[in-house]
Design an enzyme around this catalytic site. Structure first.
Site, PDB file in Angstrom:
ATOM      1  N   THR A  44     -16.675  11.518 -77.799  1.00 55.96           N
ATOM      2  CA  THR A  44     -15.810  12.547 -78.383  1.00 55.96           C
ATOM      3  C   THR A  44     -14.600  11.943 -79.071  1.00 55.96           C
ATOM      4  OG1 THR A  44     -16.542  14.149 -76.756  1.00 55.96           O
ATOM      5  CG2 THR A  44     -14.435  14.593 -77.763  1.00 55.96           C
ATOM      6  N   TYR A  57     -18.693  20.409 -81.568  1.00 58.12           N
ATOM      7  CA  TYR A  57     -18.417  19.211 -82.349  1.00 58.12           C
ATOM      8  C   TYR A  57     -19.528  18.209 -82.113  1.00 58.12           C
ATOM      9  CZ  TYR A  57     -17.152  17.150 -77.907  1.00 58.12           C
ATOM     10  OH  TYR A  57     -17.204  16.693 -76.625  1.00 58.12           O
ATOM     11  N   SER A  90     -22.157   9.801 -75.116  1.00 60.74           N
ATOM     12  CA  SER A  90     -22.498   8.942 -73.975  1.00 60.74           C
ATOM     13  C   SER A  90     -23.544   9.574 -73.063  1.00 60.74           C
ATOM     14  CB  SER A  90     -21.245   8.542 -73.197  1.00 60.74           C
ATOM     15  OG  SER A  90     -20.796   9.590 -72.392  1.00 60.74           O
ATOM     16  N   THR A 123     -17.014  10.352 -72.558  1.00 62.85           N
ATOM     17  CA  THR A 123     -16.534  10.490 -71.182  1.00 62.85           C
ATOM     18  C   THR A 123     -17.643  10.849 -70.184  1.00 62.85           C
ATOM     19  OG1 THR A 123     -15.956  12.807 -71.523  1.00 62.85           O
ATOM     20  CG2 THR A 123     -14.219  11.178 -71.924  1.00 62.85           C
ATOM     21  N   ASP A 124     -18.771  11.381 -70.680  1.00 57.43           N
ATOM     22  CA  ASP A 124     -19.796  11.880 -69.752  1.00 57.43           C
ATOM     23  C   ASP A 124     -20.339  10.796 -68.816  1.00 57.43           C
ATOM     24  OD1 ASP A 124     -19.517  14.340 -70.916  1.00 57.43           O
ATOM     25  OD2 ASP A 124     -21.431  14.326 -71.982  1.00 57.43           O
ATOM     26  N   LYS A 196     -15.625  11.212 -63.342  1.00 55.66           N
ATOM     27  CA  LYS A 196     -15.282  12.389 -64.152  1.00 55.66           C
ATOM     28  C   LYS A 196     -15.299  13.600 -63.232  1.00 55.66           C
ATOM     29  CE  LYS A 196     -16.121  14.664 -68.534  1.00 55.66           C
ATOM     30  NZ  LYS A 196     -16.901  14.784 -69.769  1.00 55.66           N
ATOM     31  N   GLU A 317     -26.304  10.851 -39.237  1.00 57.76           N
ATOM     32  CA  GLU A 317     -27.400  11.721 -38.774  1.00 57.76           C
ATOM     33  C   GLU A 317     -28.758  11.104 -39.080  1.00 57.76           C
ATOM     34  OE1 GLU A 317     -27.209  16.159 -39.060  1.00 57.76           O
ATOM     35  OE2 GLU A 317     -25.373  15.698 -40.164  1.00 57.76           O
TER      36      GLU A 317
HETATM   37  N1  ASP Z   1     -20.514  14.280 -74.568  1.00 55.09           N
HETATM   38  C1  ASP Z   1     -19.391  13.454 -74.914  1.00 55.09           C
HETATM   39  C2  ASP Z   1     -19.746  12.024 -74.607  1.00 55.09           C
HETATM   40  O1  ASP Z   1     -19.813  11.690 -73.448  1.00 55.09           O
HETATM   41  C3  ASP Z   1     -18.194  13.911 -74.164  1.00 55.09           C
HETATM   42  C4  ASP Z   1     -16.944  13.085 -74.356  1.00 55.09           C
HETATM   43  O2  ASP Z   1     -16.925  12.009 -74.901  1.00 55.09           O
HETATM   44  O3  ASP Z   1     -15.878  13.571 -73.880  1.00 55.09           O
HETATM   45  O4  ASP Z   1     -19.970  11.267 -75.504  1.00 55.09           O
END
Ligand code: ASP
Length: 360
Positions: A44, A57, A90, A123-124, A196, A317
């Site tokens: 992103t 996007y 990602s 970020t994923d 995350k 357990e």
């Molecule tokens: N779907 C995006 C990615 O992981 C989300 C992001 O970058 O925040 O590339």
């Protein structure tokens, strides 16, 4: 790229420049600046809205040169060069890009012309890439991952400030030897600990078990204690001659979970499985029995948890000693998978793999 997109992008970034201008003037000195290489992989942070009226996007639209040009004040704190390693969301991150990226990082960090690396990333799956690099990078020089939650064309995009802070962290000599770091939303996290924790908010990352490793605001850094776990130059994992990683699959546990899907994964080539167990890494009796048998046939079995906070304890357990299982400790299923894949490049002995889970 459409003209409105370029215009919005430049406007967003101008905001970041003004915010950082004061600090940068003070920081610019006659000393040689650290040489930071930015390796871009998409996400992103390089994303653009397809239309200014739409919410959606596309990740990985802008190039590394666009990203560097967007925050000109970064040049006051570091000598920057850029490389495009990939340009993907990602969610599409894969073993091939991991191996390419880590080999490239190891290569550039050997050079006297590079003091640190910053990786722009979606970020994923950032926590997985960060932890993978934490285990295979062979250098004490700083390696920092950074992303953003809002695309570059959004109002109040968070990418420029995150990128500026990431370059500041990578340029700080105190970042050396800490292992791979993640910079997001004014926080510095250790790759081992970060996760995350929010799907859309800019406060999307946390280190739930141990807390962040520092704070960074407009390039000013307050460090906390470094992680004592093994990483990077002290790690036993080496991917330099590897072109394929062992397959490890994750299974989410739930009431009435049936084990047949795990058998299917093993038939398809899985060498290890991670169970995102209920509670302290638990699962149905039927699943336990199947896993005990599959382990005897050579499968590596790791018990993690679908619960976000708290460790999975050994022999709680489930009798891991008797079943031949590994307990993931603090690692969530995604991180457990990364470590299990690398462990399997060396051994499938659960005692040895458990030791790795305790060490890294
Ligand atoms: N779907 C995006 C990615 O992981 C989300 C992001 O970058 O925040 O590339």
């Amino acid at each position: 790229m459409k003209t409105w997109m370029k215009f919005t992008f430049v406007l967003c970034l101008l905001g970041a420049q003004v915010a950082h201008g004061q600090t940068d003037k003070k920081q610019a000195s006659n000393k040689a600046k650290p040489k930071v290489r930015i390796l871009a992989t998409g996400g992103t942070i390089a994303g653009a809205q397809m239309s200014k009226d739409e919410y959606g996007y596309k990740s990985g639209t802008f190039s590394v040169d666009n990203l560097i040009a967007a925050v000109p004040t970064m040049k006051d704190i570091a000598d920057l060069t850029g490389e495009q390693v990939a340009n993907i969301g990602s969610q599409d991150m894969n073993d091939e890009v991991w191996l390419k990226l880590s080999k490239r990082i190891n290569e550039v960090l050997k050079s006297k012309d590079v003091d640190a690396v910053v990786i722009t990333h979606g970020t994923d799956t950032m926590e997985e890439t960060a932890y993978f690099l934490n285990l295979v990078v062979k250098s004490d020089k700083p390696v920092v991952l950074v992303g953003s939650m809002r695309p570059a064309t959004a109002v109040s995009a968070d990418g420029p400030a995150n990128l500026y802070n990431a370059v500041a962290v990578a340029s700080d000599p105190r970042a050396k030897g800490r292992g791979v770091l993640v910079v997001m939303n004014d926080e510095i996290h250790n790759a081992r600990n970060v996760e995350k924790v929010n799907t859309i908010n800019v406060e999307a990352f946390a280190s739930p078990e141990r807390g962040p490793e520092g704070l960074v605001n407009t390039g000013k850094i307050a460090w906390s204690e470094p992680s004592t776990k093994k990483h990077t130059s002290k790690s036993e994992f080496n991917i330099e001659k590897t072109d394929k990683l062992p397959r490890v699959d994750i299974f989410y546990a739930y009431a009435n979970m049936a084990p047949d899907i795990i058998e299917a994964a093993v038939k398809a080539g899985a060498k290890g499985v991670v169970i995102a167990g209920v509670g302290d890494g638990n699962m149905t009796e039927a699943t336990l029995k199947t896993l005990e048998r599959l382990h005897k046939e050579g499968l590596l079995v790791v018990r993690s948890s679908r619960v976000p906070i708290g460790p999975v304890l050994r022999n709680s357990e489930v009798d891991d000693d008797k079943m031949g299982f590994v307990a993931s400790g603090e690692f969530n299923p995604a991180k457990s998978r990364v470590l299990a894949m690398l462990a399997l490049t060396k051994t499938n002995d659960p005692k040895k793999v458990q030791e790795m889970f305790n060490t890294y």
